[in-house]
Design a protein around this motif. Structure first.
Motif, PDB file in Angstrom:
ATOM      1  N   SER A  24      -5.434   2.152  -4.846  1.00 39.77           N
ATOM      2  CA  SER A  24      -4.223   1.180  -4.567  1.00 39.77           C
ATOM      3  C   SER A  24      -2.943   1.531  -5.919  1.00 39.77           C
ATOM      4  O   SER A  24      -2.173   1.504  -6.110  1.00 39.77           O
ATOM      5  CB  SER A  24      -4.815   0.133  -4.444  1.00 39.77           C
ATOM      6  OG  SER A  24      -5.414  -0.532  -5.484  1.00 39.77           O
ATOM      7  N   GLU A  25      -3.671   2.120  -7.275  1.00 44.50           N
ATOM      8  CA  GLU A  25      -3.039   1.978  -8.281  1.00 44.50           C
ATOM      9  C   GLU A  25      -2.428   3.700  -8.310  1.00 44.50           C
ATOM     10  O   GLU A  25      -2.286   3.915  -9.388  1.00 44.50           O
ATOM     11  CB  GLU A  25      -4.681   2.416  -9.549  1.00 44.50           C
ATOM     12  CG  GLU A  25      -4.325   0.937  -9.317  1.00 44.50           C
ATOM     13  CD  GLU A  25      -4.067  -0.621  -9.510  1.00 44.50           C
ATOM     14  OE1 GLU A  25      -2.779  -0.384 -10.479  1.00 44.50           O
ATOM     15  OE2 GLU A  25      -3.531  -1.669  -8.813  1.00 44.50           O
TER      16      GLU A  25
ATOM     17  N   THR B 204      -0.179   5.991  -7.484  1.00 42.30           N
ATOM     18  CA  THR B 204       2.122   5.775  -7.326  1.00 42.30           C
ATOM     19  C   THR B 204       2.353   6.990  -6.119  1.00 42.30           C
ATOM     20  O   THR B 204       1.213   7.328  -5.334  1.00 42.30           O
ATOM     21  CB  THR B 204       2.582   6.852  -8.862  1.00 42.30           C
ATOM     22  OG1 THR B 204       3.001   8.545  -8.438  1.00 42.30           O
ATOM     23  CG2 THR B 204       2.724   6.300  -9.610  1.00 42.30           C
TER      24      THR B 204
ATOM     25  N   ASP C 199      16.589  -3.841  -6.895  1.00 43.44           N
ATOM     26  CA  ASP C 199      15.519  -2.673  -7.715  1.00 43.44           C
ATOM     27  C   ASP C 199      15.572  -1.996  -7.233  1.00 43.44           C
ATOM     28  O   ASP C 199      15.878  -1.532  -6.245  1.00 43.44           O
ATOM     29  CB  ASP C 199      13.807  -3.695  -7.503  1.00 43.44           C
ATOM     30  CG  ASP C 199      14.228  -5.052  -7.821  1.00 43.44           C
ATOM     31  OD1 ASP C 199      14.308  -5.703  -9.033  1.00 43.44           O
ATOM     32  OD2 ASP C 199      13.414  -6.127  -7.310  1.00 43.44           O
TER      33      ASP C 199
ATOM     34  N   TRP D 198      13.282   1.312  -7.092  1.00 40.43           N
ATOM     35  CA  TRP D 198      11.890   2.142  -6.797  1.00 40.43           C
ATOM     36  C   TRP D 198      12.183   3.373  -7.224  1.00 40.43           C
ATOM     37  O   TRP D 198      12.139   4.414  -6.500  1.00 40.43           O
ATOM     38  CB  TRP D 198      11.051   1.264  -6.065  1.00 40.43           C
ATOM     39  CG  TRP D 198      10.752   0.015  -6.102  1.00 40.43           C
ATOM     40  CD1 TRP D 198      11.866  -0.989  -5.107  1.00 40.43           C
ATOM     41  CD2 TRP D 198      10.464  -1.243  -7.090  1.00 40.43           C
ATOM     42  NE1 TRP D 198      12.108  -2.460  -5.344  1.00 40.43           N
ATOM     43  CE2 TRP D 198      11.072  -1.979  -6.252  1.00 40.43           C
ATOM     44  CE3 TRP D 198       9.544  -1.222  -7.426  1.00 40.43           C
ATOM     45  CZ2 TRP D 198       9.886  -3.744  -6.640  1.00 40.43           C
ATOM     46  CZ3 TRP D 198       9.061  -2.141  -7.974  1.00 40.43           C
ATOM     47  CH2 TRP D 198       9.228  -3.019  -7.614  1.00 40.43           C
TER      48      TRP D 198
ATOM     49  N   ASP E 101       7.600   5.788 -10.664  1.00 42.43           N
ATOM     50  CA  ASP E 101       7.101   4.907 -11.802  1.00 42.43           C
ATOM     51  C   ASP E 101       5.815   3.737 -11.201  1.00 42.43           C
ATOM     52  O   ASP E 101       5.837   2.980 -11.610  1.00 42.43           O
ATOM     53  CB  ASP E 101       8.253   4.414 -12.391  1.00 42.43           C
ATOM     54  CG  ASP E 101       8.544   5.715 -13.470  1.00 42.43           C
ATOM     55  OD1 ASP E 101       8.114   6.128 -13.871  1.00 42.43           O
ATOM     56  OD2 ASP E 101       9.866   5.050 -13.507  1.00 42.43           O
ATOM     57  N   THR E 102       5.811   4.068  -9.862  1.00 44.13           N
ATOM     58  CA  THR E 102       5.686   2.939  -8.627  1.00 44.13           C
ATOM     59  C   THR E 102       4.424   2.958  -8.079  1.00 44.13           C
ATOM     60  O   THR E 102       4.274   4.250  -7.359  1.00 44.13           O
ATOM     61  CB  THR E 102       6.807   2.681  -7.891  1.00 44.13           C
ATOM     62  OG1 THR E 102       7.609   2.100  -8.456  1.00 44.13           O
ATOM     63  CG2 THR E 102       5.907   1.159  -7.328  1.00 44.13           C
ATOM     64  N   PRO E 103       3.130   2.067  -8.646  1.00 48.27           N
ATOM     65  CA  PRO E 103       1.627   2.415  -8.177  1.00 48.27           C
ATOM     66  C   PRO E 103       2.517   1.276  -6.908  1.00 48.27           C
ATOM     67  O   PRO E 103       2.668   0.814  -6.318  1.00 48.27           O
ATOM     68  CB  PRO E 103       1.044   1.654  -8.668  1.00 48.27           C
ATOM     69  CG  PRO E 103       1.969   0.626  -9.678  1.00 48.27           C
ATOM     70  CD  PRO E 103       3.386   1.309 -10.428  1.00 48.27           C
TER      71      PRO E 103
ATOM     72  N   SER F  64       0.335  -0.643  -5.129  1.00 48.13           N
ATOM     73  CA  SER F  64      -0.467  -2.269  -5.147  1.00 48.13           C
ATOM     74  C   SER F  64       0.665  -2.818  -6.200  1.00 48.13           C
ATOM     75  O   SER F  64       0.579  -4.142  -5.336  1.00 48.13           O
ATOM     76  CB  SER F  64      -1.070  -1.834  -5.989  1.00 48.13           C
ATOM     77  OG  SER F  64      -1.409  -1.530  -7.793  1.00 48.13           O
ATOM     78  N   GLU F  65       2.127  -2.561  -6.348  1.00 57.46           N
ATOM     79  CA  GLU F  65       2.641  -3.348  -6.831  1.00 57.46           C
ATOM     80  C   GLU F  65       4.077  -3.582  -5.496  1.00 57.46           C
ATOM     81  O   GLU F  65       4.297  -4.804  -5.680  1.00 57.46           O
ATOM     82  CB  GLU F  65       3.770  -2.338  -7.896  1.00 57.46           C
ATOM     83  CG  GLU F  65       4.691  -2.851  -8.151  1.00 57.46           C
ATOM     84  CD  GLU F  65       5.556  -2.283  -9.539  1.00 57.46           C
ATOM     85  OE1 GLU F  65       7.090  -3.009 -10.246  1.00 57.46           O
ATOM     86  OE2 GLU F  65       4.849  -1.275  -9.935  1.00 57.46           O
ATOM     87  N   LEU F  66       3.970  -3.072  -4.505  1.00 54.92           N
ATOM     88  CA  LEU F  66       4.528  -3.233  -3.328  1.00 54.92           C
ATOM     89  C   LEU F  66       3.480  -3.434  -1.611  1.00 54.92           C
ATOM     90  O   LEU F  66       4.239  -3.879  -1.218  1.00 54.92           O
ATOM     91  CB  LEU F  66       6.147  -1.660  -3.504  1.00 54.92           C
ATOM     92  CG  LEU F  66       6.728  -1.651  -4.531  1.00 54.92           C
ATOM     93  CD1 LEU F  66       7.347  -0.635  -3.657  1.00 54.92           C
ATOM     94  CD2 LEU F  66       7.678  -3.368  -4.015  1.00 54.92           C
TER      95      LEU F  66
ATOM     96  N   GLU G  72       0.501  -4.685   0.017  1.00 58.89           N
ATOM     97  CA  GLU G  72      -0.628  -6.111  -0.673  1.00 58.89           C
ATOM     98  C   GLU G  72      -1.129  -6.021   0.485  1.00 58.89           C
ATOM     99  O   GLU G  72      -2.778  -6.739   0.459  1.00 58.89           O
ATOM    100  CB  GLU G  72       0.308  -7.260  -1.406  1.00 58.89           C
ATOM    101  CG  GLU G  72       0.908  -6.977  -2.369  1.00 58.89           C
ATOM    102  CD  GLU G  72       1.651  -8.022  -2.565  1.00 58.89           C
ATOM    103  OE1 GLU G  72       2.036  -9.720  -1.244  1.00 58.89           O
ATOM    104  OE2 GLU G  72       2.382  -8.198  -3.920  1.00 58.89           O
TER     105      GLU G  72
END
Length: 181
Positions: free
Chosen positions: A23-24, A26, A74, A76, A80-82, A84-86, A88
């Motif tokens: 999940s971490e 990118t 935003d 994305w 730069d985007t893991p 888990s940031e988007l 869930e």
């Protein structure tokens, strides 16, 4: 935690892939795992789209900043985007558009979240069927589009057009009683 995604194509019925990814990691690592699982090159522009339940595109995660997003939305970027940031929850739908010119895509769903497990590198855990070709012959594609457009014009030409001169006022009023105001 690890995410397990299933990918399918609307072009090839028996095609699917399952990819497990931390999940971490990118979206760029996810992109590369997808492209490797289907033997595609990594030299094309592509994007991920988060989708609602009906596959309507919502947020876009791009490979590069194309300078097209407005300042109030935003931006994305994959690198730069893991995840888990988007992402869930299980059932999250995504589209991976790998061919911008013809908008060809893979449809993906988060099938399982595996807690207390970590992965250094993404894994393709299941391969079924042969992936669609990465790109299509644009000349053949344009011919298909032209033929479809021509068919629509021919269908439209088959429709009889009427002008006001084609109607007789008496014929139009037959069968209608006068309406009271």
């Amino acid at each position: 935690m690890v995410y397990r995604f299933k990918l399918v194509s609307d072009e090839v019925n028996n095609f699917s892939r399952e990819i497990e990814i931390d999940s971490e990691n990118t979206f760029l690592q996810f992109r590369n795992a997808i492209l490797e699982s289907v033997d595609y090159t990594k030299d094309e522009l592509d994007s991920f789209f988060l989708c609602d339940e009906e596959w309507n595109r919502e947020e876009e995660i791009t490979l590069e900043d194309m300078g097209t997003s407005s300042s109030d939305t935003d931006l994305w970027l994959m690198e730069d985007t893991p995840l888990s940031e988007l992402i869930e929850e299980e059932g999250q739908k995504l589209i991976f558009e790998y061919d911008y010119l013809t908008q060809r895509s893979f449809f993906m769903e988060l099938k399982e979240i595996i807690p207390n497990r970590r992965l250094t590198d993404p894994l393709c855990t299941m391969k079924r069927g042969k992936a669609p070709k990465q790109s299509v012959d644009l000349d053949a594609f344009e011919k298909k589009v032209d033929l479809a457009a021509q068919k629509k014009v021919e269908d439209f030409d088959d429709i009889e057009m009427y002008s006001a001169d084609d109607f007789n006022d008496e014929e139009l009023s037959e069968g209608f009683s006068e309406m009271e105001m």
